[in-house]
Every structure is written in structure tokens, then in C-alpha cells.
Design a protein around this motif. Sequence first.
Motif, mmCIF file in Angstrom:
data_model
loop_
_atom_site.group_PDB
_atom_site.id
_atom_site.type_symbol
_atom_site.label_atom_id
_atom_site.label_comp_id
_atom_site.label_asym_id
_atom_site.label_seq_id
_atom_site.Cartn_x
_atom_site.Cartn_y
_atom_site.Cartn_z
ATOM 1 N N PRO A 187 23.910 -7.070 3.757
ATOM 2 C CA PRO A 187 22.537 -7.603 3.711
ATOM 3 C C PRO A 187 22.125 -8.229 5.047
ATOM 4 C CG PRO A 187 23.768 -8.249 1.748
ATOM 5 C CD PRO A 187 24.758 -7.639 2.690
ATOM 6 N N PHE A 188 20.932 -7.881 5.516
ATOM 7 C CA PHE A 188 20.443 -8.432 6.774
ATOM 8 C C PHE A 188 18.921 -8.399 6.791
ATOM 9 C CE2 PHE A 188 19.979 -3.996 7.679
ATOM 10 C CZ PHE A 188 18.987 -3.899 8.650
ATOM 11 N N GLN A 189 18.339 -9.147 7.724
ATOM 12 C CA GLN A 189 16.894 -9.125 7.974
ATOM 13 C C GLN A 189 16.649 -9.133 9.479
ATOM 14 O OE1 GLN A 189 15.533 -12.598 5.484
ATOM 15 N NE2 GLN A 189 13.877 -11.189 5.028
ATOM 16 N N PHE A 190 15.652 -8.401 9.893
ATOM 17 C CA PHE A 190 15.260 -8.366 11.294
ATOM 18 C C PHE A 190 13.738 -8.394 11.364
ATOM 19 C CE2 PHE A 190 14.221 -5.628 15.097
ATOM 20 C CZ PHE A 190 14.556 -6.580 16.052
ATOM 21 N N ASN A 191 13.204 -9.441 11.954
ATOM 22 C CA ASN A 191 11.746 -9.618 12.086
ATOM 23 C C ASN A 191 11.018 -9.341 10.769
ATOM 24 O OD1 ASN A 191 12.001 -10.296 14.789
ATOM 25 N ND2 ASN A 191 11.685 -8.189 15.505
ATOM 26 N N PRO A 192 11.347 -10.083 9.701
ATOM 27 C CA PRO A 192 10.731 -9.820 8.394
ATOM 28 C C PRO A 192 9.250 -10.187 8.364
ATOM 29 C CG PRO A 192 11.970 -11.855 8.324
ATOM 30 C CD PRO A 192 12.261 -11.240 9.663
ATOM 31 N N GLU A 193 8.556 -9.625 7.390
ATOM 32 C CA GLU A 193 7.111 -9.850 7.275
ATOM 33 C C GLU A 193 6.769 -11.309 7.025
ATOM 34 O OE1 GLU A 193 5.263 -7.348 4.408
ATOM 35 O OE2 GLU A 193 5.862 -5.474 5.372
ATOM 36 N N ARG A 194 7.652 -12.043 6.359
ATOM 37 C CA ARG A 194 7.335 -13.443 6.056
ATOM 38 C C ARG A 194 7.502 -14.345 7.281
ATOM 39 N NH1 ARG A 194 12.230 -15.702 2.149
ATOM 40 N NH2 ARG A 194 13.983 -15.306 3.547
ATOM 41 N N ASN A 195 7.993 -13.770 8.388
ATOM 42 C CA ASN A 195 8.089 -14.462 9.677
ATOM 43 C C ASN A 195 9.090 -15.619 9.703
ATOM 44 O OD1 ASN A 195 6.156 -12.889 11.196
ATOM 45 N ND2 ASN A 195 4.581 -13.847 9.910
ATOM 46 N N PHE A 196 10.055 -15.601 8.829
ATOM 47 C CA PHE A 196 11.180 -16.525 8.929
ATOM 48 C C PHE A 196 12.380 -15.932 8.209
ATOM 49 C CE2 PHE A 196 9.306 -17.946 4.886
ATOM 50 C CZ PHE A 196 10.422 -18.171 4.075
ATOM 51 N N VAL A 197 13.557 -16.381 8.615
ATOM 52 C CA VAL A 197 14.810 -16.060 7.927
ATOM 53 C C VAL A 197 15.518 -17.373 7.660
ATOM 54 C CG1 VAL A 197 15.073 -13.767 8.967
ATOM 55 C CG2 VAL A 197 16.052 -15.762 10.123
ATOM 56 N N SER A 198 16.315 -17.420 6.594
ATOM 57 C CA SER A 198 17.016 -18.667 6.285
ATOM 58 C C SER A 198 18.224 -18.383 5.410
ATOM 59 C CB SER A 198 16.084 -19.647 5.557
ATOM 60 O OG SER A 198 15.913 -19.254 4.199
ATOM 61 N N SER A 199 19.164 -19.313 5.447
ATOM 62 C CA SER A 199 20.289 -19.275 4.506
ATOM 63 C C SER A 199 20.782 -20.688 4.282
ATOM 64 C CB SER A 199 21.429 -18.389 5.035
ATOM 65 O OG SER A 199 22.109 -18.998 6.105
ATOM 66 N N ALA A 200 21.283 -20.924 3.074
ATOM 67 C CA ALA A 200 21.798 -22.245 2.704
ATOM 68 C C ALA A 200 22.917 -22.075 1.677
ATOM 69 C CB ALA A 200 20.678 -23.123 2.159
ATOM 70 N N ASN A 201 23.757 -21.055 1.883
ATOM 71 C CA ASN A 201 24.937 -20.801 1.045
ATOM 72 C C ASN A 201 24.608 -20.308 -0.351
ATOM 73 O OD1 ASN A 201 25.632 -23.825 2.517
ATOM 74 N ND2 ASN A 201 26.679 -21.988 3.224
ATOM 75 N N GLN A 202 23.368 -19.869 -0.559
ATOM 76 C CA GLN A 202 23.035 -19.252 -1.832
ATOM 77 C C GLN A 202 23.514 -17.795 -1.838
ATOM 78 O OE1 GLN A 202 20.966 -19.646 0.760
ATOM 79 N NE2 GLN A 202 18.874 -18.941 0.341
ATOM 80 N N ASP A 203 23.341 -17.110 -2.956
ATOM 81 C CA ASP A 203 23.713 -15.698 -3.029
ATOM 82 C C ASP A 203 23.047 -14.937 -1.888
ATOM 83 O OD1 ASP A 203 23.626 -17.013 -5.660
ATOM 84 O OD2 ASP A 203 24.382 -15.111 -6.420
ATOM 85 N N PRO A 204 23.768 -14.041 -1.218
ATOM 86 C CA PRO A 204 23.159 -13.301 -0.123
ATOM 87 C C PRO A 204 22.078 -12.322 -0.567
ATOM 88 C CG PRO A 204 25.416 -12.555 -0.515
ATOM 89 C CD PRO A 204 25.211 -13.766 -1.352
ATOM 90 N N ALA A 205 22.161 -11.864 -1.812
ATOM 91 C CA ALA A 205 21.185 -10.882 -2.309
ATOM 92 C C ALA A 205 21.025 -11.066 -3.813
ATOM 93 C CB ALA A 205 21.649 -9.464 -1.980
ATOM 94 N N ASP A 206 20.010 -10.431 -4.393
ATOM 95 C CA ASP A 206 19.807 -10.562 -5.838
ATOM 96 C C ASP A 206 20.678 -9.560 -6.595
ATOM 97 O OD1 ASP A 206 18.559 -8.073 -5.654
ATOM 98 O OD2 ASP A 206 16.529 -8.889 -5.807
ATOM 99 N N SER A 207 20.480 -9.486 -7.899
ATOM 100 C CA SER A 207 21.356 -8.696 -8.765
ATOM 101 C C SER A 207 21.221 -7.190 -8.563
ATOM 102 C CB SER A 207 21.078 -9.026 -10.234
ATOM 103 O OG SER A 207 19.720 -8.770 -10.554
ATOM 104 N N THR A 208 20.222 -6.748 -7.766
ATOM 105 C CA THR A 208 20.079 -5.308 -7.521
ATOM 106 C C THR A 208 21.001 -4.816 -6.403
ATOM 107 O OG1 THR A 208 18.276 -5.598 -5.918
ATOM 108 C CG2 THR A 208 17.664 -5.414 -8.246
ATOM 109 N N TYR A 209 21.632 -5.729 -5.692
ATOM 110 C CA TYR A 209 22.560 -5.326 -4.632
ATOM 111 C C TYR A 209 23.728 -4.577 -5.266
ATOM 112 C CZ TYR A 209 25.550 -5.686 -0.483
ATOM 113 O OH TYR A 209 26.348 -5.402 0.593
ATOM 114 N N PRO A 210 24.154 -3.456 -4.713
ATOM 115 C CA PRO A 210 25.074 -2.570 -5.426
ATOM 116 C C PRO A 210 26.537 -3.014 -5.480
ATOM 117 C CG PRO A 210 24.508 -1.644 -3.281
ATOM 118 C CD PRO A 210 23.635 -2.830 -3.474
ATOM 119 N N TYR A 211 26.919 -4.045 -4.716
ATOM 120 C CA TYR A 211 28.310 -4.505 -4.759
ATOM 121 C C TYR A 211 28.373 -5.895 -5.389
ATOM 122 C CZ TYR A 211 29.046 -0.715 -1.416
ATOM 123 O OH TYR A 211 29.088 0.515 -0.796
ATOM 124 N N TYR A 212 29.507 -6.206 -6.013
ATOM 125 C CA TYR A 212 29.676 -7.497 -6.675
ATOM 126 C C TYR A 212 29.830 -8.599 -5.631
ATOM 127 C CZ TYR A 212 31.616 -11.110 -9.707
ATOM 128 O OH TYR A 212 31.846 -12.276 -10.388
#
Length: 796
Positions: free
Chosen positions: A498-523
Motif C-alpha cells: 500500500p502506498f500513496q503518491f500526490n493523492p487528490e486529498r493533498n495530504f498523506v498520514s499514518s498513525a499506526n492504524q491498519d495500512p488498508a481497509d478490508s478490501t486489501y487482498p492480503y491478511y
Amino acid sequence: MLVVTLHTKLLLPAPLGKLLSPQHGVWQNAENNNVDFNATLKFPQLKAKVDVYLDDRLVPHVFAEQENDIYFVQGFLHAKFRLWQMELQTHAAAGRASEIVGSIAFKHDQEFRRLGMVYGAEASLKEMESDPVTKIICDAYTAGVNAYIATLTESSLPLEYKLIGYQPEKWSNLKSALFLKNMSENLAGGEDDFEMTNAKSFFSKEDFDKLYPLHQDSLDPVIPKGTVYGIPKLELKIPAAADSLYFSNKDITVTQEQKPDKDNGSNNWAVSGTKTKTGSPILCNDPHLSLKLPAIWFEMQLSTPSYNAYGVSFPGAPGIIIGFNDSCSWGVTNGGRDVRDYYEIKFRDDSRQEYWFDSAWKKTEFRYEEIRVRDSTTYFDTVAYTVFGPVMYDKTFSGDRTSNSRYFAVRWKAHDPSNELKAFILLNKAKNYQDYLVATSYMKTPGQNFVFASKSGDIAMRTQGDWPAKWKGQGDFIMPGTDSSYMWQGMIPPDETPFQFNPERNFVSSANQDPADSTYPYYLGRGYSIYRGISINRRLEAMENITPEDMMTLQTDNYNVFAEMTIPLFLKNISETAMTDSEKKYLNLLRYWDYNNAPGSKAATVFAVLWKNFDKAVFDDEFKNAPKVIMHPYESNLLEGILSDSAYGFVDNISTPQQETLADEIKSALENSRVELEQAEKNDTIEWAKYKGTSVKHLLRLDALSRLKLPIGGGTHCINAAKATHGPSWRMIISLTPQTTAYGVYPGGQSGNPGSRFYDNFIDKWAAGEYYSLWMMAKGEEKDKRVKWRMSFNNN
């Protein structure tokens, strides 16, 4: 008697007479306020001249004509200001702390030997030294450390050597690898396999799924919901019996001597120029680690003809770990995924010479560990190694901790060869997004969420690491070690990370939450922290014309989203009938609270105590007869359970004939909280900062060398995640304008000497939420008033 007392270790680990010696004792560590750090030094290992300018905060600005020389000088400076810290931490990483502090560290040492810390460090060192550039850097750094050690006399030894009574040993490249492996244990050593296995065997499948859900409804992941993921490249083969494993299984009684703090994490984010006042990106990072003295970090600038970097370094390793250069900035938060799994091994007999694997007896390898204990006997431990890794737990480890008669081997990603140091060396030199991608590709374990911003306007976030590709639930429980079907089947391909590059919302962030939602194909595992991520994203979404000062306010924000979600539910479901005046008073504090964990807030303390007792009211009866080693549900599991269903099944007390409701449990929790809260008022500790008691403790936990009970707010679920002994270990804000504007602070000081004014001089500013301006010194500024001392290094 006086002669005996002064020349023996009756009172302290070192002879008292030596400690009190005017010429060589602890008095020599008392540093005059007018101390002179100016020096001219000559070392034949250097190729050219190196100048070090120490500013008014004792931050070294190092200018080298030849790149490898800068790592020699960095090693020298790390040792000059932090040698004892470096040695204690690497001894602890190697399972050698008993050699320094005696039997009190024996269990720690045996556990780290069984975990294979040196085994993993040796594998990493082999990989590091196979890369010519990394080897040259490590050799130079090691030479610098040893050059400083060679200058030490009895009187100039750091204080702790005198207190404990021992001498430093030479540094080595292995020690640097051990230091980095220690960070892997801190950040990628967490697991709950035994606790989850017992929970799965104790509860029904229906109850287990409610107590330990895979996903949280409130989740705002690192990579936003709605991101489309492709079909996975790896097709995992799931063992037929995987889902039914360990229901009604016999309890496993193994426990761990220590575990990494589950809140080892961080915040980081970057906003694009479209959201800032200057039109340039701003990057922010505050890694959350144990609060220690000497501090985890050492601030410095490294400048060579090929790069110019500023930030914080680890005393014990070369390079800048988190910081910025002339083109970009980077920071990290912990990835938090489970990369440490356990397998039950079937040995042929007690000799452990062979074990059953894939329908055949396989020969065991052994590692012989010698644990030397100061002022005691040496202990020898024979550790069996399997295809998975070392057998960490068996009937011999450890008699007073477990009645275990089974064998469990650990598969830990940190045992694999890797060269994480190269990631940071390349980041120091990075000029653009492509350089960032190349650099972070070397980060294997511990996996991190790398945030990036550049002066060209790019922002990015990458959940970088070697992540095992797992089927749902794999690694949550102890797995059979008799065949290969339960082994990891590969790593998630880099282009599926999972990654983001210049997203439309104009910011990226992380705070130790899940990297992706339940649609991500790996556990991805379960049990991530979610509330800081919600706060950060909510605020960044609404912010415009952002300035560094706005980011300071955000980074030190005490707002508690967890309380915001909980208290309205509590108020809705509680009756004031039959309440005492005291209970009504505490309830009113919550009713009119603004959900800020401010230092002086009484409501924040009331909420913390009330939630603690509510959790006990709900779960104590359910866990009354559970195995001693069992997983307790996360706070988010309980909150989401009662938010979605006020008749949450675990609210009713199964040990009483009457039917309890949510209102009953909240009222009971308030009644049980009243006594503790009244006592806190009597003790004048009802205000949040006093109740929480955030402290920065010396590594030996000596109060006299610590800073205790600091006036700081925040907490576990706040962006300002300051807990009792854990929290923001470095706050950094970088505005990537043409002339970089940077701010930072950490809870400590540059010197590791408790007798120095630079030992803890940053702490008050850190606690107050204030920052220092970070000065990226340029050539020609040698006579700037901020320069207080100069150290000149040369080879002749």
C-alpha cells in the motif's frame, strides 16, 4: 571498618572509595557551565579535514571534505556524548546485560538469546558487509567510536561506569548491527500468539469473533477507504484444518519476560503546497517510543561534498535516521504488522537431535549460549534451531516462569539477512521521489510507514517492509511445525505494498492504524490503534493555508477522539438515581468536558478511571476462569461492540442470576471509580498530568538521574501520545520552502552525562509543546553567534 567500606563493594557495585576519589571519582563528571569543548584532534584513520561546530544546544554541525570521514567523526561524537548508553543497549540486545548489572537481567538475557538476537544481527551484518559502501561506512563509524574509547582515562569515564564498576569494551560493526536489531525487537517483535491461542481454545467461535474482530467500523486507514486493489500476484494455499485449529485445545502456559510496548508507534503526515500558506509542502513526524535518559536520539548535521543532512541519529549507528536534506524530508511510523510467529515442534526424544518435518526426521542444529552473570555463576544454554528458527520455549526455559513441556520455535523476519542501514544512508542523499523509492526498498524489518515530501512539490507515503503474505488468521495462533503447509509462502510483492503518491486529498498520514481497509487482498492482522489516525485525518482534511505553527498545534493536540465516541454513550445509558453526590460530581465533569486531555483536566482522569472500571465490569466475569495467559480485548473492540449493539453480549454478568444491562455496568463502573477518584483528590493527583505522571527515566531507573511527573497532557488516544513512560520521542516539522524552515525537540539533551547542563535541558520545552528552530548551518557561517565551540579533526 572505614577502610573496608571504601575499598569493597558492600554498599555499591563499585568500591565507594574509588567513586569518591577527587581525582578519578564521580566528582570528575560534574561539568562546569563554562565547559570548553574546543579541540584539535589528529587521527591517522582520516583522509582529510573535518570541522565540527557545536552550537548553543550542543548540536554538532559536521563538515567533512571526504564522505567516509564524516562517519568516523560521527562515531567519535556519539561515543564522546553517549558511550555508556550505546554499550548498555547493545549488551542488552545481545543478551549480555547480566555481565554489567548482574542476575537482575538474567531472564532478559536468556530470553534474548533464545529469541536469536545475535543470530539475527550476524545475518544482517553479513548482508551489510557484503555491500562495499555499507561496509566502509560501518568500518569508519566503528573506528571513530574506538578512537574515542582509546582517549578515556579512569577519571574521564562516564558516570555510570563508575557507579557500576566496569570498563567499556571496544566497539565493532556487530554492535551497530545489534543496535539496529534491538530496534527490530522493539518495533517488530510484538506478537500475541500464545494469548490468542488460549483465547481461541477457551471461547466459542462466536464469542471469539466478537471479542477479537478482524476489522473496526471506525477505521480510517493509512491508505484511504475506497482505494482499488488488483488481484493478488501470490495465490496462497490455505491448509484444510487452518480455521479449526486450537478450538478446545489444551492451555499453553508459556509467558514472556518482557514484550515491546504495544503503543510503540508514531504519527507522521505531509501536506502538499496546495494546502499551505507558502505553497510548499510541510512534513511532520513524531515517533512514539520509551522516554529515556540518556535520550534515544542524538541531533546533528552531516555535511559532505555529496550531501547535506540534518535530523536525529541513533547513538550506535551511522547516518541520520529521521530528518531532511537540501531537497527533501522523510519520517517514519511503525508498520505494526505481525512478522513473528510460533510453531510447535515435535522432537524425536528429549535429546532434541531430530524433529519431525514434512514426513521425515530432520537433523537439529544447535547454538551454545554462554551467559555470564556478574558476581555469580556462568550459565550455559543449548538452543535448538529448526527450519523455522530457534526453539525459544521448551521444558528447560525457564523453571520459575512456566510448567511448559512442549517445544515452540519462533519464525521472525528479523532473523533474515537485511541491510536497513542502507535505507537511511540513501535517504540522507535523496533528491527526489525516485531516490526515496530506491532508499526505502532496503527497509525490511522493522517495516515502517515512510512519509516523504520534496521541494519539487511531491508528497508520498509507503508502508515499506518485507511483509509475509498471509492467509486470514495466519500467525495469530501457534501453528503446527510438523509440515511446511503452515510456513510463510512468500513476501507481499513490492508493487502490491500500500502506498500513496500526490493523492487528490493533498495530504498523506499514518498513525499506526491498519495500512488498508478490508478490501486489501492480503491478511494484515488485527489490533491496530485507530483513534489518532481519525483525529489527524479529520484535522488535515479541514485545514487550509497551513503554517508550521499550525502543525505545532496539531502535533501537540490533546483531543481524545476515543472519549468523544464513548462519553455520549455513557451519558445516554446512565441514571443518576441513587447516585452519591461525589458520583454526580464526577459525572458532571464528563458531561461538560471538551474531550481535551489537558494537563490540568480533572475530567480526563475521571474518564480514564471510569473506562478502566467499565472494562473490568464487562469482562472480569467472562475471563474469571480463563487461562492465565490470554489475550484481553482491545479498547476499540469493546467500544465498537457497545456502539453497534447496546445489548452487547458480554455486558451481562454470567455469574449472577439477574440480567445486567449496559446502564448497570456503567453505573457499577462509576461506583467502583469513586473510591480511587476521591483518593486522587486527597493526594492532589486528580489533575490529568499529575495522575498520569509522565516521566523520562534513566536507563538504570535511578530517580535521581530521571525527570519525573512532568506537566504534560495527551495520552494513548491523543495525537500528543504522552503516557507515563512512553510518548513522542522526537517532534519534527519541516517546511520545504526554497530556504528550508525546520523545527524540532526531543525529551532529553545532547549529553549523556547527568552532570552536564546538556543532559536534560530540552525536556521542559518538550513538555510545554514548544520547539527549537533547527539550524542547517551553511559554509560561511562559521562565525555565527550560535557557534559556541569548534572541534577540528585531521590526519596529521
